[in-house]
Design an enzyme around this catalytic site. Structure first.
Site, short mmCIF file in Angstrom:
data_model
loop_
_atom_site.label_atom_id
_atom_site.label_comp_id
_atom_site.label_asym_id
_atom_site.label_seq_id
_atom_site.Cartn_x
_atom_site.Cartn_y
_atom_site.Cartn_z
CE LYS A 19 -13.37 40.19 -5.75
NZ LYS A 19 -14.29 41.06 -4.96
CB SER B 63 -16.54 44.89 -4.92
OG SER B 63 -15.70 45.89 -4.41
CB SER C 259 -12.47 44.26 -5.71
OG SER C 259 -13.47 43.55 -4.96
#
Length: 483
Positions: free
Chosen positions: A86, A185, A161
């Site tokens: 990420k 997330s 996210s």
């Protein structure tokens, strides 16, 4: 070679170590798939393919030397296996914007502890993946990298996210990835993209080395963890990520699923799941019943306040910086009001959900007595739920009211993420588990929740549910060449 895109990271590592496969073969297969799907789904936003190829060749040389020396058992556990990271995690030499235009051009010099541990374990990152702006919305869209799309239906969201991670793992272009979760997330992207994800108990895996980073008690609510296409990867990845703290994770192999108590809510109060989601929950409960687990229903009225409980816990966590600080450098509401005008003219560097958040995130401070009461109620709910679960129980509950919604539809209503977020407020471990595709070919799934410290129970349930229900399903990405 297409078979390589179905294997777990554990299986890939074993076959590379045995000589049945080479790291170069495995990495190239995933690069080829990445090149097929990423132009459609926009999940990997910055590649490091050239470096990955060099690292794969180096891994093969290391394995050959170990084989000659008879020291194969001493090799790192994921040597030669590709992965993704990420973009919000510090990764030396890579961008770290978290979708914030003001951070474009910034590159970090050192790896986050979790990134360093994955690389020390031999994993080979192919690139970094998209997030929502400042990692605080459930649509992975920002003005730096644009919109990520779902591999099962590009007209649908990937979640946020860690949406880029969910999408690239779900698309078969990465066996596993690294995500973060403060309100769902990891779990929503895992659910929307049909893969597994785990939000761990506080303190198991370090959260340092992220932007935005944790401060105050946020560290108890934020979780760093894996997303992967196969359930058997969850435990070994968590042990790598935990480092010296891995002894806090009890052995999944010691769990007898037939002796579990499976808890479900008599009524889902935080959200109103549709037929797909209730069906997924019921399939999961039934699958564990078939294994011998006992089923119980519980009514916890405080779950109806899930959104407010989560908001109160985050508001009282003592974080040093607000989202308004990150966006505008000030907590004054004036810049946020002005930004709405720029949004209307399509001249803003920010996304609508984050401007709204910057404007309203301090509302709990205006009602301190109410916020304190909600915090106390959150702690009461945690005690109630942990009393129900004990050391042999798991809760099965939907992740979201529907399958992945169409892009931007999550704004109305905006709080459907709360059945994930509430478990961050309660600091409980949760595993996201896919339960099959619906009639439209879109993933369904559930969350498996346990008492704090009992991550091994949710991981064992995930393995059992994968065996019973099939787990991740290889997608034919619309617009990409099928394998």
């Amino acid at each position: 070679m297409s078979d390589l895109l179905h294997l777990s990271a554990v299986q890939l590592a074993s076959r590379i170590r045995s000589g049945e496969l080479t790291s170069v073969q495995v990495v190239e297969a995933h690069i080829e798939r990445l090149r097929q799907v990423n132009p459609i789904i926009n999940a990997v936003v910055v590649e490091r393919v050239a470096d990955a190829r060099v690292e794969a060749a180096a891994a093969d040389r290391e394995i050959a030397a170990a084989r000659a020396a008879g020291t194969l058992e001493q090799l790192p556990p994921f040597l030669g296996v590709p992965c993704t990271i990420k973009e919000s995690f510090h990764f030396a030499g890579m961008p770290n914007t978290s979708g914030l235009v003001s951070r474009v051009g910034l590159k970090v010099a050192e790896d986050a502890p979790t990134v360093a541990r994955l690389r020390a374990a031999g994993a080979i990152p192919l690139g970094v993946t998209n997030t929502s702006e400042v990692c605080m919305w459930m649509e992975s869209y920002n003005q730096v990298y644009g919109l990520s799309r779902n591999p099962y239906d590009p007209s649908r969201t990937v979640g946020g996210s860690s949406g880029g991670e969910g999408a690239i793992v779900g698309s078969a272009a990465s066996p596993f990835g690294l995500g973060g979760d403060v309100g769902g997330s990891i779990r929503m992207p895992a659910f929307f993209n049909g893969v597994f994800g785990h939000k761990c108990s506080p303190g198991l895996v370090p959260n340092e080395g992220q932007f935005p980073g944790p401060s105050g008690d946020i560290d108890r609510h934020l979780s760093t963890g894996p997303l992967c296409r196969r359930a058997e990867d969850l435990e070994p990845l968590l042990r790598v990520l935990a480092g010296e703290g891995a002894n806090q994770l009890k052995s999944v192999a010691d769990v007898d699923v037939s002796r579990l108590r499976v808890v479900q809510f008599a009524r889902e109060l935080a959200i109103s799941p549709d037929a797909d989601q209730l069906g997924a929950r019921d399939r999961a409960v039934q699958a564990l019943m078939v294994r011998g687990a006992r089923v119980e229903a519980v009514h916890l009225p405080l779950m109806a306040k899930a959104r407010d409980l989560w908001s109160a816990m985050l508001a009282t966590a003592g974080s040093e910086l607000t989202f308004a600080d990150h966006l505008f450098g000030t907590r004054s509401p004036i810049p946020a009001f002005k930004e709405f005008g720029k949004l209307a003219l399509k001249r803003s560097d920010h996304t609508f959900p984050l401007v709204v958040l910057a404007l309203f995130e301090r509302l709990p401070e205006l009602t301190p007595a109410r916020t304190a009461k909600l915090r106390a109620q959150a702690l009461t709910l945690k005690a109630q739920l942990e009393d129900v679960l004990g050391d042999d129980g798991v809760l099965i509950t939907p992740t979201y009211p529907t399958v992945a919604p169409k892009h931007h539809k999550a704004l109305l209503p905006p709080f459907n993420f709360v059945n994930c977020a509430v478990f961050n407020a309660l600091s409980l471990p949760v595993t996201a588990v896919p339960t099959c595709l619906n009639a439209a070919g879109v993933p369904t799934g559930v969350q498996v929740v346990a008492k704090e410290g009992n991550d091994h129970l949710t991981l064992a349930a995930a393995l059992a549910l994968e065996a019973a229900l099939g787990g991740w399903a290889y997608p034919v990405v619309q617009g990409a060449l099928a394998r």
